[in-house]
Write an enzyme that holds these catalytic residues in place. Sequence first.
Site: not given
Length: 186
Positions: A91, A20, A66, A112
């Site tokens: 990613d 991530h 997020n 997100n």
Amino acid sequence: MKFLIVGLGNIGPEYALTRHNAGFMVLDRMAAQHGFSFSMTRLAYTAKWSYKGKQLFFIKPTTYMNLSGKAVQYYLKSENIPVENLLVITDDKDLPFGKLRMKPKGSAGGHNGLRHIDEVLATQEYARLRFGIGNNYSKGRQVDYVLGQFPDDELDQLPTVLDRAADAVLSFCTMGIQQAMNNFNQ
């Protein structure tokens, strides 16, 4: 001409080499290659670098994935950078590991970080560089996968992929989105 280059990721050592954090890794690779460094500022680690007459402003949001849109919006406004000069590196589990895909706009695709940027900017009309991490996980294990470390075979290939992603960023800033897409989309 000024550009805002955003690498998405999560802060903290526990996330350092996770899939991530591909966006952070690309920017860290560029900093190491070109001798600039990041410092903690409002909502992000930031760095500035001049390249071929362009002013590049890099951010690694500290808001966690997020809430990335807060940092993106803040630096677009404070640095007076038009959204067409924004590139977000993220990613992408829908691309095989090592594959790069640059697009001039698009949906969040379930990501997100991109979703929050879309909401805060009220547009999907900004460039993104998607960094393939693959999707080799079983049903219900997506979070563990994206927050997991790269396996050894991918770690061995990672420097080469990071270099290509860094080259794609520079191509976007100097030659434009179309030429960068032609050169780096596989």
